[in-house]
Design an enzyme around this catalytic site. Structure first.
Site, PDB file in Angstrom:
ATOM      1  N   LYS A   1       0.822  -1.220   0.000  1.00 38.71           N
ATOM      2  CA  LYS A   1       0.000   0.000   0.000  1.00 38.71           C
ATOM      3  C   LYS A   1       0.853   1.266   0.000  1.00 38.71           C
ATOM      4  CE  LYS A   1      -4.415  -1.623   1.518  1.00 38.71           C
ATOM      5  NZ  LYS A   1      -5.582  -1.460   2.360  1.00 38.71           N
TER       6      LYS A   1
ATOM      7  N   LYS B   1      -5.102 -10.388  -5.947  1.00 40.15           N
ATOM      8  CA  LYS B   1      -6.339 -10.652  -5.209  1.00 40.15           C
ATOM      9  C   LYS B   1      -7.425  -9.636  -5.568  1.00 40.15           C
ATOM     10  CE  LYS B   1      -6.166  -8.047  -0.936  1.00 40.15           C
ATOM     11  NZ  LYS B   1      -6.918  -7.867   0.262  1.00 40.15           N
TER      12      LYS B   1
ATOM     13  N   LYS C   1     -10.898  -4.041  -3.028  1.00 36.98           N
ATOM     14  CA  LYS C   1     -11.769  -2.866  -3.114  1.00 36.98           C
ATOM     15  C   LYS C   1     -11.069  -1.720  -3.811  1.00 36.98           C
ATOM     16  CE  LYS C   1     -13.513  -3.460   1.581  1.00 36.98           C
ATOM     17  NZ  LYS C   1     -12.385  -3.446   2.508  1.00 36.98           N
TER      18      LYS C   1
HETATM   19  N1  AQP Z   1      -9.753 -11.301  -2.415  1.00 35.49           N
HETATM   20  C1  AQP Z   1     -10.064 -11.766  -1.215  1.00 35.49           C
HETATM   21  N2  AQP Z   1     -10.303 -13.098  -1.030  1.00 35.49           N
HETATM   22  C2  AQP Z   1     -10.635 -13.579   0.201  1.00 35.49           C
HETATM   23  N3  AQP Z   1     -10.752 -12.788   1.296  1.00 35.49           N
HETATM   24  C3  AQP Z   1     -10.528 -11.460   1.151  1.00 35.49           C
HETATM   25  N4  AQP Z   1     -10.574 -10.432   2.019  1.00 35.49           N
HETATM   26  C4  AQP Z   1     -10.263  -9.280   1.364  1.00 35.49           C
HETATM   27  N5  AQP Z   1     -10.016  -9.538   0.078  1.00 35.49           N
HETATM   28  C5  AQP Z   1     -10.178 -10.888  -0.095  1.00 35.49           C
HETATM   29  C6  AQP Z   1     -10.923 -10.561   3.420  1.00 35.49           C
HETATM   30  O1  AQP Z   1     -12.008  -9.691   3.696  1.00 35.49           O
HETATM   31  C7  AQP Z   1     -11.893  -9.233   5.044  1.00 35.49           C
HETATM   32  C8  AQP Z   1     -12.069  -7.762   5.095  1.00 35.49           C
HETATM   33  O2  AQP Z   1     -11.069  -7.141   4.353  1.00 35.49           O
HETATM   34  P1  AQP Z   1     -10.688  -5.655   4.633  1.00 35.49           P
HETATM   35  O3  AQP Z   1     -11.604  -4.791   3.903  1.00 35.49           O
HETATM   36  O4  AQP Z   1     -10.606  -5.354   6.041  1.00 35.49           O
HETATM   37  O5  AQP Z   1      -9.227  -5.634   4.170  1.00 35.49           O
HETATM   38  P2  AQP Z   1      -8.546  -5.737   2.813  1.00 35.49           P
HETATM   39  O6  AQP Z   1      -7.814  -7.024   2.790  1.00 35.49           O
HETATM   40  O7  AQP Z   1      -7.728  -4.523   2.738  1.00 35.49           O
HETATM   41  O8  AQP Z   1      -9.673  -5.730   1.702  1.00 35.49           O
HETATM   42  P3  AQP Z   1      -9.509  -5.310   0.266  1.00 35.49           P
HETATM   43  O9  AQP Z   1     -10.790  -5.593  -0.371  1.00 35.49           O
HETATM   44  O10 AQP Z   1      -8.314  -5.877  -0.372  1.00 35.49           O
HETATM   45  O11 AQP Z   1      -9.345  -3.747   0.371  1.00 35.49           O
HETATM   46  P4  AQP Z   1      -8.171  -2.837  -0.107  1.00 35.49           P
HETATM   47  O12 AQP Z   1      -8.279  -2.893  -1.576  1.00 35.49           O
HETATM   48  O13 AQP Z   1      -8.527  -1.522   0.467  1.00 35.49           O
HETATM   49  O14 AQP Z   1      -6.885  -3.402   0.388  1.00 35.49           O
HETATM   50  C9  AQP Z   1     -10.532  -9.689   5.566  1.00 35.49           C
HETATM   51  O15 AQP Z   1     -10.729 -10.824   6.396  1.00 35.49           O
HETATM   52  C10 AQP Z   1      -9.794 -10.080   4.329  1.00 35.49           C
HETATM   53  O16 AQP Z   1      -8.865 -11.118   4.573  1.00 35.49           O
END
Ligand code: AQP
Length: 346
Positions: A115, A207, A210
């Site tokens: 990030k 992966k 968001k």
């Molecule tokens: N691609 C994924 N596959 C399986 N699990 C996932 N999680 C996130 N992406 C995947 C799980 O969702 C939960 C919440 O995630 P979060 O929003 O707290 O954190 P994150 O990992 O930062 O989510 P994103 O979607 O990837 O957001 P950005 O793009 O902002 O980094 C967690 O349990 C995570 O493991």
């Protein structure tokens, strides 16, 4: 050995569109664990602002994640649903953990490296300390189990390191204050469930996320049937037919991902899916996957929209949850302060 009461905690960031990865990797497990555990599910808004968030959007997104929790089947009456910033124990404990954790530990976190990108010096201090706040989220409730997707494994290991170091650094004081031989549990990650790592629809090696600039990379929980079908139709694939055996998915990340999504949504194994679709082209498989995704996600999206139409009700859910969360965290934080040697109002 100090015994800890089993308790589940997990959080989701209100940073944008909740997607299929969040749903299958995390929320489906949150729902299932309600049968066997006391659960606390948190919308982690303080984590969200480690990267700039537009204030109006942030409030909307906090409500949207809450709506997703409830629409997916989390019961905010039997269990606890709230947003992090309403319970100050998270911030207070995070500060103490900032003084327990080492900078080197934080620098090694792959999420920070990803990030912060090349311009590390310009990343927020909060982004570097993110795992310390995450440890505080979990340990403010002495949670024993944390359901997460695969990407959070490293942060969970760090939570255990912080708990262990606190237990060691303050061992004498912990015993003197009657907390036995450990103040914090060594939390177990629960990286289980139908799909622990859903990949981007545009690139099977990344992966689903968001923050991916392409909306075609993910299926959002609020997407309507047409959007879901279009995104699956446009999903990247290779030119070959689907294999008959899971071994044949090796080296084909996009095919593996789509078969995995089908399996997770239908409750089948990947081999079951290949028994049904092996030998068929993506032109036949994709419409079947789109129908299944619409069938499973459509009702959740509709319920989210219904809940979002009444923000006052969502805010009430969060306020009630915050009060109940605070009632658990407050005495634990008091114990931490005693152990550390702070003087507090009694
Ligand atoms: N691609 C994924 N596959 C399986 N699990 C996932 N999680 C996130 N992406 C995947 C799980 O969702 C939960 C919440 O995630 P979060 O929003 O707290 O954190 P994150 O990992 O930062 O989510 P994103 O979607 O990837 O957001 P950005 O793009 O902002 O980094 C967690 O349990 C995570 O493991």
């Amino acid at each position: 050995m100090t015994e800890f009461q089993p308790r589940v905690f997990s959080g989701v960031q209100p940073t944008g569109n909740l997607h299929l990865g969040n749903y299958l990797g995390a929320i489906v497990n949150f729902v299932a664990l309600q049968q066997s555990h006391d659960c606390i599910y948190c919308v982690v808004d303080m984590h969200a602002i480690t990267v700039w968030q537009d204030p109006k959007e942030l409030s909307r997104q906090i409500r949207e994640v809450t709506a997703a929790f409830v629409a997916a089947g989390i019961d905010p009456v039997k269990h606890i649903v709230f947003n992090q910033s309403q319970v100050s124990a998270h911030a207070e404990l995070a500060w103490i953990f900032n003084c327990v954790a080492r900078i080197g530990w934080m620098n090694r976190m792959t999420q920070f490296k990803d990030k912060a990108g090349k311009d590390k010096e310009n990343a927020s201090l909060g982004l570097l300390a993110y795992p310390s706040l995450m440890a505080a989220d979990i340990l403010a409730y002495k949670a024993t189990h944390v359901p997460v997707g695969e990407d959070q494994k490293q942060h969970l290991e760090l939570t255990r390191d912080i708990a262990q170091k606190f237990n060691n650094d303050y061992a004498e004081s912990i015993a003197e204050h009657g907390f036995g031989d450990a103040f914090f549990p060594l939390t177990e990650p629960l990286i289980t469930g139908p799909a622990t790592r859903i990949m981007s629809l545009r690139d099977g090696t990344k992966k689903m996320s968001k923050s991916d600039p392409s909306d075609y990379s993910r299926i959002n929980l609020t997407d309507d049937a047409e959007a879901i079908a279009t995104k699956i139709r446009k999903a990247k694939t290779d030119a070959d037919a689907l294999p008959g055996e899971t071994d044949g998915l090796k080296g084909r990340p996009e095919a593996d991902n789509l078969v995995g999504i089908y399996a997770a949504l239908s409750g089948l194994s990947k081999q079951d899916v290949l028994n049904q679709f092996g030998g068929q082209q993506f032109s036949a498989f994709k419409p079947a996957l789109a129908d299944l995704a619409v069938e499973k996600l459509g009702p959740i999206g509709a319920e989210m929209r219904r809940l979002m139409a009444d923000p006052g009700h969502i805010d009430q859910i969060l306020a009630n949850g915050a009060l109940r969360a605070d009632a658990i965290a407050r005495p634990i934080l008091d114990g931490v302060k005693d152990v550390v040697g702070f003087i507090r109002r009694k």
